[in-house]
Write a protein that holds these residues in place. Structure first.
Motif, PDB file in Angstrom:
ATOM      1  N   LEU A  38      12.647  14.889  65.902  1.00 47.26           N
ATOM      2  CA  LEU A  38      12.392  13.512  65.455  1.00 47.26           C
ATOM      3  C   LEU A  38      12.942  12.505  66.461  1.00 47.26           C
ATOM      4  N   MET A  39      14.004  12.898  67.163  1.00 51.85           N
ATOM      5  CA  MET A  39      14.569  11.979  68.144  1.00 51.85           C
ATOM      6  C   MET A  39      13.674  11.884  69.377  1.00 51.85           C
ATOM      7  N   ASN A  40      12.983  12.984  69.694  1.00 55.29           N
ATOM      8  CA  ASN A  40      12.228  13.027  70.942  1.00 55.29           C
ATOM      9  C   ASN A  40      10.820  12.463  70.835  1.00 55.29           C
ATOM     10  N   VAL A  41      10.296  12.391  69.629  1.00 56.76           N
ATOM     11  CA  VAL A  41       8.924  11.899  69.497  1.00 56.76           C
ATOM     12  C   VAL A  41       8.936  10.530  68.833  1.00 56.76           C
ATOM     13  N   ASP A  42       7.874   9.811  69.024  1.00 55.37           N
ATOM     14  CA  ASP A  42       7.751   8.541  68.320  1.00 55.37           C
ATOM     15  C   ASP A  42       7.017   8.752  67.002  1.00 55.37           C
ATOM     16  N   ALA A  43       5.849   9.371  67.108  1.00 55.94           N
ATOM     17  CA  ALA A  43       5.142   9.735  65.893  1.00 55.94           C
ATOM     18  C   ALA A  43       5.871  10.902  65.252  1.00 55.94           C
ATOM     19  N   CYS A  44       5.923  10.912  63.955  1.00 61.02           N
ATOM     20  CA  CYS A  44       6.704  11.962  63.299  1.00 61.02           C
ATOM     21  C   CYS A  44       6.059  12.333  61.975  1.00 61.02           C
ATOM     22  N   ILE A  45       4.998  13.084  62.068  1.00 60.30           N
ATOM     23  CA  ILE A  45       4.287  13.524  60.880  1.00 60.30           C
ATOM     24  C   ILE A  45       4.748  14.936  60.544  1.00 60.30           C
ATOM     25  N   CYS A  46       4.814  15.217  59.285  1.00 56.49           N
ATOM     26  CA  CYS A  46       5.321  16.516  58.838  1.00 56.49           C
ATOM     27  C   CYS A  46       4.563  17.666  59.471  1.00 56.49           C
ATOM     28  N   GLY A  47       3.242  17.528  59.577  1.00 52.71           N
ATOM     29  CA  GLY A  47       2.425  18.582  60.157  1.00 52.71           C
ATOM     30  C   GLY A  47       2.852  18.939  61.559  1.00 52.71           C
ATOM     31  N   ASP A  48       3.197  17.906  62.340  1.00 49.49           N
ATOM     32  CA  ASP A  48       3.698  18.160  63.684  1.00 49.49           C
ATOM     33  C   ASP A  48       4.927  19.054  63.633  1.00 49.49           C
ATOM     34  N   ILE A  49       5.829  18.733  62.717  1.00 48.12           N
ATOM     35  CA  ILE A  49       7.083  19.466  62.657  1.00 48.12           C
ATOM     36  C   ILE A  49       6.827  20.922  62.290  1.00 48.12           C
ATOM     37  N   VAL A  50       5.930  21.122  61.341  1.00 49.47           N
ATOM     38  CA  VAL A  50       5.600  22.502  60.943  1.00 49.47           C
ATOM     39  C   VAL A  50       5.107  23.292  62.145  1.00 49.47           C
ATOM     40  N   ASN A  51       4.289  22.649  62.993  1.00 47.26           N
ATOM     41  CA  ASN A  51       3.770  23.354  64.160  1.00 47.26           C
ATOM     42  C   ASN A  51       4.850  23.633  65.190  1.00 47.26           C
ATOM     43  N   GLU A  52       5.868  22.803  65.219  1.00 49.77           N
ATOM     44  CA  GLU A  52       6.945  22.974  66.191  1.00 49.77           C
ATOM     45  C   GLU A  52       7.898  24.097  65.800  1.00 49.77           C
ATOM     46  N   LEU A  53       8.024  24.337  64.508  1.00 49.71           N
ATOM     47  CA  LEU A  53       9.056  25.251  64.042  1.00 49.71           C
ATOM     48  C   LEU A  53       8.497  26.618  63.676  1.00 49.71           C
ATOM     49  N   PRO A  54       9.316  27.659  63.800  1.00 54.47           N
ATOM     50  CA  PRO A  54       8.892  29.014  63.457  1.00 54.47           C
ATOM     51  C   PRO A  54       9.092  29.307  61.983  1.00 54.47           C
ATOM     52  N   LEU A  55       8.722  28.354  61.156  1.00 55.22           N
ATOM     53  CA  LEU A  55       8.941  28.494  59.722  1.00 55.22           C
ATOM     54  C   LEU A  55       7.674  28.072  58.981  1.00 55.22           C
ATOM     55  N   ALA A  56       7.526  28.590  57.780  1.00 49.98           N
ATOM     56  CA  ALA A  56       6.350  28.265  56.992  1.00 49.98           C
ATOM     57  C   ALA A  56       6.427  26.828  56.489  1.00 49.98           C
ATOM     58  N   GLN A  57       5.291  26.304  56.119  1.00 54.26           N
ATOM     59  CA  GLN A  57       5.227  24.900  55.699  1.00 54.26           C
ATOM     60  C   GLN A  57       6.131  24.601  54.516  1.00 54.26           C
ATOM     61  N   PRO A  58       6.185  25.408  53.497  1.00 49.80           N
ATOM     62  CA  PRO A  58       7.083  25.071  52.379  1.00 49.80           C
ATOM     63  C   PRO A  58       8.548  25.033  52.797  1.00 49.80           C
ATOM     64  N   THR A  59       8.898  25.906  53.727  1.00 48.97           N
ATOM     65  CA  THR A  59      10.292  25.941  54.190  1.00 48.97           C
ATOM     66  C   THR A  59      10.642  24.659  54.924  1.00 48.97           C
ATOM     67  N   VAL A  60       9.741  24.233  55.794  1.00 47.06           N
ATOM     68  CA  VAL A  60       9.975  22.983  56.520  1.00 47.06           C
ATOM     69  C   VAL A  60      10.059  21.818  55.538  1.00 47.06           C
ATOM     70  N   SER A  61       9.185  21.821  54.576  1.00 45.10           N
ATOM     71  CA  SER A  61       9.188  20.746  53.572  1.00 45.10           C
ATOM     72  C   SER A  61      10.526  20.683  52.848  1.00 45.10           C
ATOM     73  N   GLN A  62      11.068  21.856  52.548  1.00 45.72           N
ATOM     74  CA  GLN A  62      12.346  21.903  51.847  1.00 45.72           C
ATOM     75  C   GLN A  62      13.476  21.385  52.738  1.00 45.72           C
ATOM     76  N   HIS A  63      13.439  21.748  54.006  1.00 42.97           N
ATOM     77  CA  HIS A  63      14.461  21.246  54.928  1.00 42.97           C
ATOM     78  C   HIS A  63      14.363  19.726  55.058  1.00 42.97           C
ATOM     79  N   LEU A  64      13.148  19.220  55.125  1.00 42.39           N
ATOM     80  CA  LEU A  64      12.965  17.771  55.215  1.00 42.39           C
ATOM     81  C   LEU A  64      13.520  17.088  53.971  1.00 42.39           C
ATOM     82  N   LYS A  65      13.297  17.717  52.840  1.00 38.01           N
ATOM     83  CA  LYS A  65      13.802  17.169  51.579  1.00 38.01           C
ATOM     84  C   LYS A  65      15.327  17.070  51.598  1.00 38.01           C
ATOM     85  N   GLU A  66      15.958  18.114  52.116  1.00 42.91           N
ATOM     86  CA  GLU A  66      17.418  18.108  52.165  1.00 42.91           C
ATOM     87  C   GLU A  66      17.949  17.054  53.126  1.00 42.91           C
ATOM     88  N   LEU A  67      17.279  16.943  54.268  1.00 39.99           N
ATOM     89  CA  LEU A  67      17.700  15.926  55.244  1.00 39.99           C
ATOM     90  C   LEU A  67      17.551  14.534  54.639  1.00 39.99           C
TER      91      LEU A  67
END
Lengths: 110, 110
Positions: free
Chosen positions: B35-64
């Motif tokens: 999130l610090m390195n990009v300007d646009a920050c859509i959840c889908g982008d993050i899912v593609n960046e990470l080696p984790l499934a979409q629900p997992t990323v969503s949960q991490h985002l929720k916690e953050l």
DNA sequence: TTTTAATATTGCAATATTACGATAAATGAT
DNA sequence: ATCATTTATCGTAATATTGCAATATTAAAA
């Protein structure tokens, strides 16, 4: 399933996560703050400061030490714990960098 | 037994612990750095960046988000997440204070 | 309105953390 | 050597986290 997938992240990211996780418990925040405020730093003192049993404090100290946040040396019958400055410096520069980078770009997208 | 005894610590200590704990996972460190390195920050982008499934990323985002480290706004069909500077500033000043206090006293006991 | 795309929630199994009583280990004093 | 004191470890119960498949929700597009 349920185990953190550390192997997919960089060493730096894992190292930072380890330190932050160790710091991320109120008892350990309190321990770190106590160690910063006193010069003498014996486990017994810490146990008296905290609303936790001695084994619990010992375990928290172990985790802090394992994460590199504190260091300890044997002092006769007691053990002297104190903050490891190197870890604090790492954390400080990490967040200073983060803050500076955020200031440079005005990410007004949210 | 087993539940963190938050009631015995100060609000500041608990708040700091909450933020640090949320930051203390390699996937969430990676998300914050992304999130610090990009300007646009859509959840889908993050899912593609990470080696984790979409629900997992969503949960991490929720916690953050729950910890106040990021904020999100609805952007049509997607959701735009970005870092909440206020949290980073808090963390930065916390560790800067820690580092400065350690420099002033030369705690050479360990 | 139906379809499509994106994010969130649910449910669950595996794993990790938290806390503490009981006990062990280590050191200093008697 | 025995005792007292201090810290560490063990064992265990309660709780929390992690990750994902399946499913639900939401909103744009056709």
């Amino acid at each position: 399933m349920g185990a953190t997938k550390t192997e997919h992240f960089t060493d730096k990211q894992n190292a930072m996560a380890t330190m932050l996780k160790a710091f991320g418990h109120p008892a350990r925040v309190a321990i770190m703050e106590y160690l910063m405020n006193v010069d003498a730093c014996i486990c017994g003192d810490i146990v008296n400061e905290l609303p936790l049993a001695q084994p619990t404090v010992s375990q928290h100290l172990k985790e802090l030490k394992h994460a590199g946040l504190i260091k300890g040396s044997i002092e006769g019958n007691a053990i002297c714990y104190c903050i490891d400055e190197r870890a604090i410096d790492l954390l400080q520069s990490y967040f200073t960098n983060l803050a500076n980078n955020l200031n440079h770009k005005n990410n007004s997208c949210c």
